[in-house]
Scaffold this motif. Structure first.
Motif, PDB file in Angstrom:
ATOM      1  N   ARG A  34       0.847  -1.193   0.000  1.00 33.68           N
ATOM      2  CA  ARG A  34       0.000   0.000   0.000  1.00 33.68           C
ATOM      3  C   ARG A  34       0.883   1.243   0.000  1.00 33.68           C
ATOM      4  O   ARG A  34       1.992   1.225   0.527  1.00 33.68           O
ATOM      5  N   VAL A  35       0.374   2.304  -0.567  1.00 31.67           N
ATOM      6  CA  VAL A  35       1.045   3.603  -0.534  1.00 31.67           C
ATOM      7  C   VAL A  35       0.070   4.617   0.042  1.00 31.67           C
ATOM      8  O   VAL A  35      -1.014   4.822  -0.512  1.00 31.67           O
ATOM      9  N   GLY A  36       0.433   5.194   1.157  1.00 29.18           N
ATOM     10  CA  GLY A  36      -0.454   6.148   1.815  1.00 29.18           C
ATOM     11  C   GLY A  36      -1.777   5.533   2.230  1.00 29.18           C
ATOM     12  O   GLY A  36      -2.805   6.216   2.242  1.00 29.18           O
ATOM     13  N   GLY A  37      -1.760   4.246   2.550  1.00 29.14           N
ATOM     14  CA  GLY A  37      -2.970   3.560   2.976  1.00 29.14           C
ATOM     15  C   GLY A  37      -3.804   3.007   1.850  1.00 29.14           C
ATOM     16  O   GLY A  37      -4.752   2.252   2.086  1.00 29.14           O
ATOM     17  N   GLU A  38      -3.463   3.339   0.591  1.00 26.57           N
ATOM     18  CA  GLU A  38      -4.226   2.872  -0.552  1.00 26.57           C
ATOM     19  C   GLU A  38      -3.539   1.661  -1.187  1.00 26.57           C
ATOM     20  O   GLU A  38      -2.337   1.697  -1.449  1.00 26.57           O
ATOM     21  N   PRO A  39      -4.287   0.582  -1.450  1.00 25.11           N
ATOM     22  CA  PRO A  39      -3.680  -0.609  -2.062  1.00 25.11           C
ATOM     23  C   PRO A  39      -3.069  -0.292  -3.424  1.00 25.11           C
ATOM     24  O   PRO A  39      -3.676   0.385  -4.247  1.00 25.11           O
ATOM     25  N   LEU A  40      -1.848  -0.776  -3.642  1.00 26.66           N
ATOM     26  CA  LEU A  40      -1.157  -0.577  -4.910  1.00 26.66           C
ATOM     27  C   LEU A  40      -1.084  -1.868  -5.703  1.00 26.66           C
ATOM     28  O   LEU A  40      -1.463  -1.922  -6.866  1.00 26.66           O
ATOM     29  N   THR A  41      -0.587  -2.921  -5.080  1.00 21.89           N
ATOM     30  CA  THR A  41      -0.443  -4.203  -5.772  1.00 21.89           C
ATOM     31  C   THR A  41      -0.305  -5.309  -4.744  1.00 21.89           C
ATOM     32  O   THR A  41      -0.029  -5.054  -3.564  1.00 21.89           O
ATOM     33  N   VAL A  42      -0.510  -6.531  -5.196  1.00 24.94           N
ATOM     34  CA  VAL A  42      -0.265  -7.719  -4.382  1.00 24.94           C
ATOM     35  C   VAL A  42       0.712  -8.594  -5.148  1.00 24.94           C
ATOM     36  O   VAL A  42       0.502  -8.883  -6.326  1.00 24.94           O
ATOM     37  N   THR A  43       1.789  -8.973  -4.502  1.00 21.97           N
ATOM     38  CA  THR A  43       2.785  -9.824  -5.136  1.00 21.97           C
ATOM     39  C   THR A  43       2.984 -11.087  -4.315  1.00 21.97           C
ATOM     40  O   THR A  43       2.896 -11.054  -3.085  1.00 21.97           O
ATOM     41  N   MET A  44       3.212 -12.195  -4.981  1.00 20.48           N
ATOM     42  CA  MET A  44       3.537 -13.439  -4.295  1.00 20.48           C
ATOM     43  C   MET A  44       5.042 -13.476  -4.075  1.00 20.48           C
ATOM     44  O   MET A  44       5.811 -13.334  -5.017  1.00 20.48           O
ATOM     45  N   ARG A  45       5.451 -13.660  -2.807  1.00 18.46           N
ATOM     46  CA  ARG A  45       6.872 -13.560  -2.487  1.00 18.46           C
ATOM     47  C   ARG A  45       7.237 -14.516  -1.370  1.00 18.46           C
ATOM     48  O   ARG A  45       6.385 -15.092  -0.692  1.00 18.46           O
ATOM     49  N   THR A  46       8.544 -14.700  -1.162  1.00 23.07           N
ATOM     50  CA  THR A  46       9.060 -15.382   0.011  1.00 23.07           C
ATOM     51  C   THR A  46       9.191 -14.351   1.122  1.00 23.07           C
ATOM     52  O   THR A  46       9.847 -13.321   0.929  1.00 23.07           O
ATOM     53  N   PRO A  47       8.556 -14.561   2.272  1.00 24.28           N
ATOM     54  CA  PRO A  47       8.650 -13.573   3.356  1.00 24.28           C
ATOM     55  C   PRO A  47      10.094 -13.290   3.742  1.00 24.28           C
ATOM     56  O   PRO A  47      10.956 -14.167   3.719  1.00 24.28           O
ATOM     57  N   GLY A  48      10.341 -12.039   4.089  1.00 20.66           N
ATOM     58  CA  GLY A  48      11.680 -11.595   4.457  1.00 20.66           C
ATOM     59  C   GLY A  48      12.107 -10.426   3.598  1.00 20.66           C
ATOM     60  O   GLY A  48      11.829 -10.394   2.397  1.00 20.66           O
ATOM     61  N   ASP A  49      12.750  -9.450   4.206  1.00 22.42           N
ATOM     62  CA  ASP A  49      13.197  -8.234   3.500  1.00 22.42           C
ATOM     63  C   ASP A  49      12.017  -7.557   2.805  1.00 22.42           C
ATOM     64  O   ASP A  49      12.158  -6.999   1.707  1.00 22.42           O
ATOM     65  N   ASP A  50      10.851  -7.577   3.472  1.00 17.29           N
ATOM     66  CA  ASP A  50       9.640  -7.031   2.853  1.00 17.29           C
ATOM     67  C   ASP A  50       9.718  -5.525   2.645  1.00 17.29           C
ATOM     68  O   ASP A  50       9.177  -5.007   1.660  1.00 17.29           O
ATOM     69  N   PHE A  51      10.376  -4.817   3.561  1.00 17.15           N
ATOM     70  CA  PHE A  51      10.494  -3.370   3.384  1.00 17.15           C
ATOM     71  C   PHE A  51      11.384  -3.053   2.179  1.00 17.15           C
ATOM     72  O   PHE A  51      11.109  -2.125   1.420  1.00 17.15           O
ATOM     73  N   ASP A  52      12.448  -3.840   2.004  1.00 14.22           N
ATOM     74  CA  ASP A  52      13.286  -3.671   0.818  1.00 14.22           C
ATOM     75  C   ASP A  52      12.491  -3.981  -0.445  1.00 14.22           C
ATOM     76  O   ASP A  52      12.636  -3.294  -1.466  1.00 14.22           O
ATOM     77  N   LEU A  53      11.647  -5.018  -0.379  1.00 18.26           N
ATOM     78  CA  LEU A  53      10.835  -5.389  -1.539  1.00 18.26           C
ATOM     79  C   LEU A  53       9.888  -4.256  -1.918  1.00 18.26           C
ATOM     80  O   LEU A  53       9.769  -3.898  -3.095  1.00 18.26           O
ATOM     81  N   ALA A  54       9.213  -3.673  -0.935  1.00 12.85           N
ATOM     82  CA  ALA A  54       8.282  -2.578  -1.211  1.00 12.85           C
ATOM     83  C   ALA A  54       9.012  -1.365  -1.769  1.00 12.85           C
ATOM     84  O   ALA A  54       8.575  -0.752  -2.753  1.00 12.85           O
ATOM     85  N   ALA A  55      10.153  -1.033  -1.163  1.00  9.71           N
ATOM     86  CA  ALA A  55      10.921   0.122  -1.638  1.00  9.71           C
ATOM     87  C   ALA A  55      11.465  -0.130  -3.035  1.00  9.71           C
ATOM     88  O   ALA A  55      11.427   0.746  -3.904  1.00  9.71           O
ATOM     89  N   GLY A  56      11.973  -1.345  -3.269  1.00  6.08           N
ATOM     90  CA  GLY A  56      12.509  -1.671  -4.584  1.00  6.08           C
ATOM     91  C   GLY A  56      11.452  -1.688  -5.662  1.00  6.08           C
ATOM     92  O   GLY A  56      11.712  -1.303  -6.810  1.00  6.08           O
ATOM     93  N   PHE A  57      10.254  -2.143  -5.313  1.00  9.62           N
ATOM     94  CA  PHE A  57       9.154  -2.110  -6.265  1.00  9.62           C
ATOM     95  C   PHE A  57       8.884  -0.669  -6.701  1.00  9.62           C
ATOM     96  O   PHE A  57       8.653  -0.397  -7.890  1.00  9.62           O
ATOM     97  N   LEU A  58       8.946   0.263  -5.757  1.00 11.49           N
ATOM     98  CA  LEU A  58       8.701   1.667  -6.078  1.00 11.49           C
ATOM     99  C   LEU A  58       9.852   2.269  -6.883  1.00 11.49           C
ATOM    100  O   LEU A  58       9.644   3.173  -7.686  1.00 11.49           O
ATOM    101  N   VAL A  59      11.077   1.761  -6.678  1.00 10.46           N
ATOM    102  CA  VAL A  59      12.189   2.169  -7.541  1.00 10.46           C
ATOM    103  C   VAL A  59      11.929   1.692  -8.963  1.00 10.46           C
ATOM    104  O   VAL A  59      12.090   2.441  -9.934  1.00 10.46           O
TER     105      VAL A  59
END
Length: 286
Positions: A34-59
């Protein structure tokens, strides 16, 4: 927190001899970004480094490029009846003035990094950095050693055999960061997120090494992170080669020991022992 691996009973057959045992599987769970509380996307992933995943997705989406573009990333409460946090929802707060990306139309599977894009032109995100002028030069020995160095850092793969890996290396072949995930694009996004959050973007003179094939979306993500070289142990797609040539990225495929194919910008690979750029010889057979 969610587990990276899950243990399950299996019937194992070796040389026609059956035996029951417990096996470790790579975990795969949905992550809602989510960005600013609004859903952006759902991705299937291996849990771990989720904050990096979210930030990298936005990059990768071209939304952020510096640590200051993100104010905070946090886990949101899950949807369990008991009110427990499932750690499968993260919310990103962007800095004032940073425009949020448009929500995607579909969820992103572990095998697809560009699902939900409306058209090919929408996928060709405008990169903030131009890698054409990156002067990095790599020796044949350095490139040949990358698959083994990546494999040596795959801790979860050793237990499951079911994860992709992506690693960032210096021009001398020293590892900067390695991430694993069921989705190869997620592994790369985790690297880009790490680079963003540690203030390393753009990743000039760096090499991105991936354990699978070199798809269009991985070339796109490399370009978005300012990475001048992408190497893969398997084949690239035709569109990946086209985009790499267009953006000035060196794309290496079928990297197995000293055998490799250099599809684009081969002047960055020094294949001549003792010196010279060796560009005229940097076209090994596949």
């Amino acid at each position: 927190m969610s587990r990276v691996t899950v243990r399950r009973p299996v019937l194992r057959v070796r040389q026609a001899v059956p035996a029951h045992r417990i096996d470790s599987l790579a975990a795969e769970e949905p992550l809602e970004i989510r960005v600013g509380g609004e859903p952006l996307t759902v991705t299937m992933r291996t849990p771990g480094d989720d904050f990096d995943l979210a930030a990298g997705f936005l990059v990768s989406e071209g939304t952020v490029a510096a640590p200051a573009d993100i104010v905070a990333i946090r886990y949101c409460a899950g949807a369990t009846r008991e009110g427990l946090n499932t750690y499968n929802v993260v919310d990103v707060t962007l800095a004032p003035g940073v425009a949020a990306p448009r929500a995607r139309n579909f969820y992103t599977t572990s095998s697809c990094g560009v699902c939900g894009k409306a058209s090919l032109e929408a996928v060709r995100t405008v990169a903030r950095w131009d890698v054409r002028d990156d002067p990095v030069e790599l020796s044949l020995e350095t490139v040949a050693a990358l698959p083994d160095r990546l494999r040596a850092a795959q801790r979860v793969f050793d237990r499951t055999g079911g994860l992709h890996a992506a690693g960032l290396f210096t021009a001398a072949g020293e590892p900067l960061c390695v991430r694993e995930d069921v989705g190869r694009h997620n592994a790369v996004d985790k690297l880009l997120g790490w680079a963003l959050r540690t203030g390393r973007l753009p990743l000039r003179s760096a090499v991105l090494m991936v354990s699978g094939r070199a798809s269009f979306e991985l070339v796109q993500k490399a370009v978005m992170g300012g990475v001048p070289v992408l190497a893969a142990v398997s084949a690239p797609s035709s569109l990946a080669v086209e985009l790499a040539a267009e953006r000035g990225l060196t794309l290496i495929g079928f990297l197995r020991g000293e055998s490799m194919n250099v599809y684009t910008c081969d002047q960055r690979l020094n294949v001549t022992p003792g010196g010279g750029n060796g560009s005229s010889a940097a076209r090994p057979a596949g």
